[in-house]
Scaffold this motif. Structure first.
Motif, PDB file in Angstrom:
ATOM      1  N   GLU B 127     -46.819 -45.318 -44.199  1.00  0.00           N
ATOM      2  CA  GLU B 127     -46.296 -44.250 -43.353  1.00  0.00           C
ATOM      3  C   GLU B 127     -45.571 -44.774 -42.109  1.00  0.00           C
ATOM      4  O   GLU B 127     -45.932 -44.436 -40.982  1.00  0.00           O
ATOM      5  CB  GLU B 127     -47.426 -43.288 -42.947  1.00  0.00           C
ATOM      6  CG  GLU B 127     -48.121 -42.679 -44.157  1.00  0.00           C
ATOM      7  CD  GLU B 127     -48.795 -41.349 -43.864  1.00  0.00           C
ATOM      8  OE1 GLU B 127     -49.192 -41.116 -42.710  1.00  0.00           O
ATOM      9  OE2 GLU B 127     -48.896 -40.534 -44.791  1.00  0.00           O
ATOM     10  N   VAL B 129     -42.802 -45.081 -39.225  1.00  0.00           N
ATOM     11  CA  VAL B 129     -41.932 -44.118 -38.553  1.00  0.00           C
ATOM     12  C   VAL B 129     -40.588 -44.809 -38.316  1.00  0.00           C
ATOM     13  O   VAL B 129     -40.488 -46.031 -38.374  1.00  0.00           O
ATOM     14  CB  VAL B 129     -42.532 -43.633 -37.214  1.00  0.00           C
ATOM     15  CG1 VAL B 129     -43.802 -42.837 -37.470  1.00  0.00           C
ATOM     16  CG2 VAL B 129     -42.815 -44.791 -36.279  1.00  0.00           C
ATOM     17  N   THR B 130     -39.560 -44.018 -38.091  1.00  0.00           N
ATOM     18  CA  THR B 130     -38.268 -44.627 -37.804  1.00  0.00           C
ATOM     19  C   THR B 130     -38.421 -45.434 -36.515  1.00  0.00           C
ATOM     20  O   THR B 130     -39.121 -45.009 -35.601  1.00  0.00           O
ATOM     21  CB  THR B 130     -37.186 -43.547 -37.602  1.00  0.00           C
ATOM     22  OG1 THR B 130     -37.658 -42.633 -36.611  1.00  0.00           O
ATOM     23  CG2 THR B 130     -36.906 -42.788 -38.884  1.00  0.00           C
ATOM     24  N   ASP B 132     -40.040 -48.356 -36.042  1.00  0.00           N
ATOM     25  CA  ASP B 132     -41.484 -48.599 -35.994  1.00  0.00           C
ATOM     26  C   ASP B 132     -41.841 -49.803 -35.127  1.00  0.00           C
ATOM     27  O   ASP B 132     -41.440 -50.928 -35.410  1.00  0.00           O
ATOM     28  CB  ASP B 132     -42.004 -48.792 -37.433  1.00  0.00           C
ATOM     29  CG  ASP B 132     -43.486 -48.525 -37.539  1.00  0.00           C
ATOM     30  OD1 ASP B 132     -44.263 -49.318 -36.961  1.00  0.00           O
ATOM     31  OD2 ASP B 132     -43.861 -47.533 -38.180  1.00  0.00           O
ATOM     32  N   SER B 189     -41.809 -34.719 -41.506  1.00  0.00           N
ATOM     33  CA  SER B 189     -41.526 -35.015 -40.097  1.00  0.00           C
ATOM     34  C   SER B 189     -40.281 -35.888 -39.951  1.00  0.00           C
ATOM     35  O   SER B 189     -40.126 -36.872 -40.659  1.00  0.00           O
ATOM     36  CB  SER B 189     -42.721 -35.732 -39.478  1.00  0.00           C
ATOM     37  OG  SER B 189     -42.309 -36.410 -38.309  1.00  0.00           O
ATOM     38  N   GLN B 191     -39.679 -38.017 -37.909  1.00  0.00           N
ATOM     39  CA  GLN B 191     -40.050 -39.366 -37.483  1.00  0.00           C
ATOM     40  C   GLN B 191     -40.325 -40.291 -38.659  1.00  0.00           C
ATOM     41  O   GLN B 191     -40.368 -41.503 -38.505  1.00  0.00           O
ATOM     42  CB  GLN B 191     -41.317 -39.289 -36.644  1.00  0.00           C
ATOM     43  CG  GLN B 191     -41.118 -38.561 -35.340  1.00  0.00           C
ATOM     44  CD  GLN B 191     -41.825 -39.290 -34.257  1.00  0.00           C
ATOM     45  OE1 GLN B 191     -43.044 -39.414 -34.305  1.00  0.00           O
ATOM     46  NE2 GLN B 191     -41.080 -39.802 -33.290  1.00  0.00           N
ATOM     47  N   ARG B 192     -40.590 -39.694 -39.822  1.00  0.00           N
ATOM     48  CA  ARG B 192     -40.888 -40.506 -40.999  1.00  0.00           C
ATOM     49  C   ARG B 192     -39.594 -41.000 -41.612  1.00  0.00           C
ATOM     50  O   ARG B 192     -38.654 -40.218 -41.820  1.00  0.00           O
ATOM     51  CB  ARG B 192     -41.649 -39.688 -42.040  1.00  0.00           C
ATOM     52  CG  ARG B 192     -42.989 -39.200 -41.569  1.00  0.00           C
ATOM     53  CD  ARG B 192     -43.990 -40.340 -41.467  1.00  0.00           C
ATOM     54  NE  ARG B 192     -45.222 -39.897 -40.866  1.00  0.00           N
ATOM     55  CZ  ARG B 192     -46.095 -40.724 -40.296  1.00  0.00           C
ATOM     56  NH1 ARG B 192     -45.855 -42.024 -40.231  1.00  0.00           N
ATOM     57  NH2 ARG B 192     -47.205 -40.253 -39.793  1.00  0.00           N
ATOM     58  N   GLU B 196     -36.072 -38.910 -43.279  1.00  0.00           N
ATOM     59  CA  GLU B 196     -34.706 -39.139 -42.836  1.00  0.00           C
ATOM     60  C   GLU B 196     -33.830 -39.582 -44.018  1.00  0.00           C
ATOM     61  O   GLU B 196     -32.684 -39.138 -44.165  1.00  0.00           O
ATOM     62  CB  GLU B 196     -34.706 -40.186 -41.715  1.00  0.00           C
ATOM     63  CG  GLU B 196     -33.347 -40.550 -41.155  1.00  0.00           C
ATOM     64  CD  GLU B 196     -32.498 -39.348 -40.727  1.00  0.00           C
ATOM     65  OE1 GLU B 196     -33.053 -38.245 -40.496  1.00  0.00           O
ATOM     66  OE2 GLU B 196     -31.266 -39.513 -40.663  1.00  0.00           O
ATOM     67  N   SER B 222     -45.017 -31.248 -40.780  1.00  0.00           N
ATOM     68  CA  SER B 222     -45.912 -32.074 -41.599  1.00  0.00           C
ATOM     69  C   SER B 222     -45.980 -31.477 -43.002  1.00  0.00           C
ATOM     70  O   SER B 222     -45.848 -30.273 -43.195  1.00  0.00           O
ATOM     71  CB  SER B 222     -47.287 -32.173 -40.964  1.00  0.00           C
ATOM     72  OG  SER B 222     -47.899 -30.922 -40.939  1.00  0.00           O
TER      73      SER B 222
END
Lengths: 356, 356
Positions: B127, B129-130, B132, B189, B191-192, B196, B222
């Motif tokens: 998991e 995140v962009t 990271d 999300s 952010q994931r 994206e 989510s």
């Protein structure tokens, strides 16, 4: 490149002091640790892993090895255990890890590999069995281990346990005081050290009262509802005399037992008295039973802190006898025990003319 | 005491060869390894931990750090992930451990402590995140890490990922082919990294068709049922024109979406077409929907083996570009897509005289 020696010179501390501060040893004051960390950051110190490992001989990591998911643990209970231990070790500057071993593999081989790489400083061991090979192996290797549950016999070992013999004694004595003489005990697997300790306490209480232990009334199985249900049928649908009271080693067993008794048309406590041990980690509450259950109780989540504390002390060099702790259990009387039928005054007719 | 040198002499192999065999390196043949292990057992070789650590520089232990329980994981899903990774690493002679970090603590500090002790050789990171910070930190420290999910931008990193852009492209193209022009996308999300990537694929497919991307139709949250339910209400109870089709990034979102549409009196696919991505790890099946859902699919449990394989190769010295793998996704057409209402022939009266 900044070395440990540069840092030590800069801070006017010994190399060992600096190293222990960086490695999060408990014997370094918070103030010193903060000063060392600030300097390490300022001077862009990059630790040499092998060197650090040689200085401290430690990774700062401790582990729990499970072989498959423990039968007693549903997913969420499992997370409670892992989360609880993680938090307590974290407070003691130790990193706690979980390793799920292949159920097909010899678990001793798994421990060997985790130890030989030098990656783990010590272990928590839960659900020990009597004559536990894992404990014996770790003792032989001199690897710090704290056992959740005391083992009787075998090598000296550090443990945190509740007084399981007392669980058996207290519950049995309570039933004896109410006049019960035929007391069944639905216990956990005989391979589990705590089951054996509870059985011993039960036998002791019977002996105090001059009663023999009847192996036919002591039924062992895994601590679940099925155990309670099957045992209820076994005990109360066979030939009389039936038990007048039952001890359940876990609330899940008690729930199955209550269902079985109800199916047989028997009521608690009028027909059968029930007591149980409550470790407060299942989804069940003793107060959720009808009537609420009389129990010994010792919240299992109270054990994470002493387990973490004990292992941290062992790693820091504490001798084994200093890390052996048996916690007391509480006793809570609720409504699930009455005198056995034959000891109660004969039922009188009430004003409706019924016998009840 | 038998030393590594004794073993090496006895076997007529170099100390390094013996050490690498004992430490389970992949570049040692099975035959040699078996011979070394037999001799080690015969001569009662006990490894010197610090020495072994110096020779190999490795513990043989790799880890996964989670900060709190991932929101996407229920207890049992969690055990599936841990169990799957454990088994795959075990097959590659690496011990896999899980560390649950304190949610209150800076996770970089947690990694630092796990690395500095020298206890862990590498990490799986799930998991991402962009942008990271964890991946950047591990890259900077030169610690092997394989990411479950590709990151765009940031330092070069090893990863195993499914083609998430393709998920967005394939699902969007399928709806476009059926004539849909107002397509909503209930995505994870922002952010994931995978969210994206899916969004980018979606935008590409729209552009191919000469359609603009409408941010008002792209809802991120989510990946749970609530997302689907709330978005259904938002999209279909507001002012017209409503979307004619919806892409759900997860079957859970699709379930909430179906419930929401049903509550609004809208039917799938008559009123609204639906497609989803199915990672086959939730308790839901795309075939359990009514009608069964058209999906892209890529079983998430297929990722444990390539993740373990990639990390083992990195630790053995493989260059990062050799450990970057994007797996294809499958597309399965079922019954949840029809042409939008305005593109279908006007309803004719059937033999009952009804319009349906």
């Amino acid at each position: 490149m900044t070395t440990l020696k540069d840092l030590s010179r800069h801070l006017n501390l010994s190399v060992t002091q600096v190293s222990r501060a960086l490695n999060g040893y408990a014997d370094v004051s918070e103030a010193t640790r903060a000063r060392v960390l600030a300097a390490a950051s300022e001077l862009a110190y990059q630790p040499n892993l092998s060197a650090r490992k040689l200085v401290s001989g430690r990774s700062g990591i401790v582990g729990l090895v499970l072989q498959g998911t423990p039968a007693s643990m549903t997913g969420d209970h499992f997370l409670t255990v892992i989360g609880g231990l993680s938090a307590e070790f974290s407070r003691r500057e130790l990193q706690f890890v979980l390793h799920m071993a292949d159920p097909e593999e010899d678990v001793i081989e798994v421990y060997r590999r985790l130890i030989d790489g030098g990656g783990l400083d010590g272990f928590v061991l839960i659900e020990p069995v009597t004559d536990d090979r894992r404990v014996a192996y770790l003792a032989q290797r001199g690897i710090p281990v704290i056992v959740h549950g005391r083992l009787f016999g075998g090598p000296a070992h550090a443990y945190y346990d509740i007084d399981n013999a007392e669980v058996g004694r207290v519950l049995t004595r309570h039933l004896l005081r109410h006049g019960h003489r035929r007391i069944a005990f639905l216990n956990g697997s005989p391979q589990r050290a705590y089951s054996e300790a509870r059985r011993r306490g039960h036998v002791e209480a019977l002996e105090e009262a001059g009663l023999p232990f009847d192996p036919g009334l002591h039924i062992t199985a895994s601590m679940d509802e099925k155990h309670g249900l099957v045992s209820a049928v076994k005990l109360f649908s066979g030939p009389a005399p039936h038990p007048t009271a039952v001890i359940a080693s876990h609330l899940k067993i008690a729930r199955g037992l209550v269902q079985g008794l109800s199916a047989l048309g028997l009521r608690v406590p009028d027909d059968v008295s029930i007591v149980a041990h409550d470790d407060q980690l299942s989804d069940l509450a003793a107060t959720g039973f009808e009537p609420p259950l009389t129990t010994t109780t010792s919240p299992i989540y109270d054990s994470w802190a002493p387990l973490a504390d004990g292992l941290a002390r062992l790693i820091a060099g504490a001798p084994i006898p200093a890390v052996q702790h048996t916690a007391a259990v509480d006793f809570v009387e609720r409504g699930s025990v009455a005198a056995p039928r034959n000891e109660r005054p004969a039922p009188r007719k009430n004003h409706h003319g019924d016998t009840r």
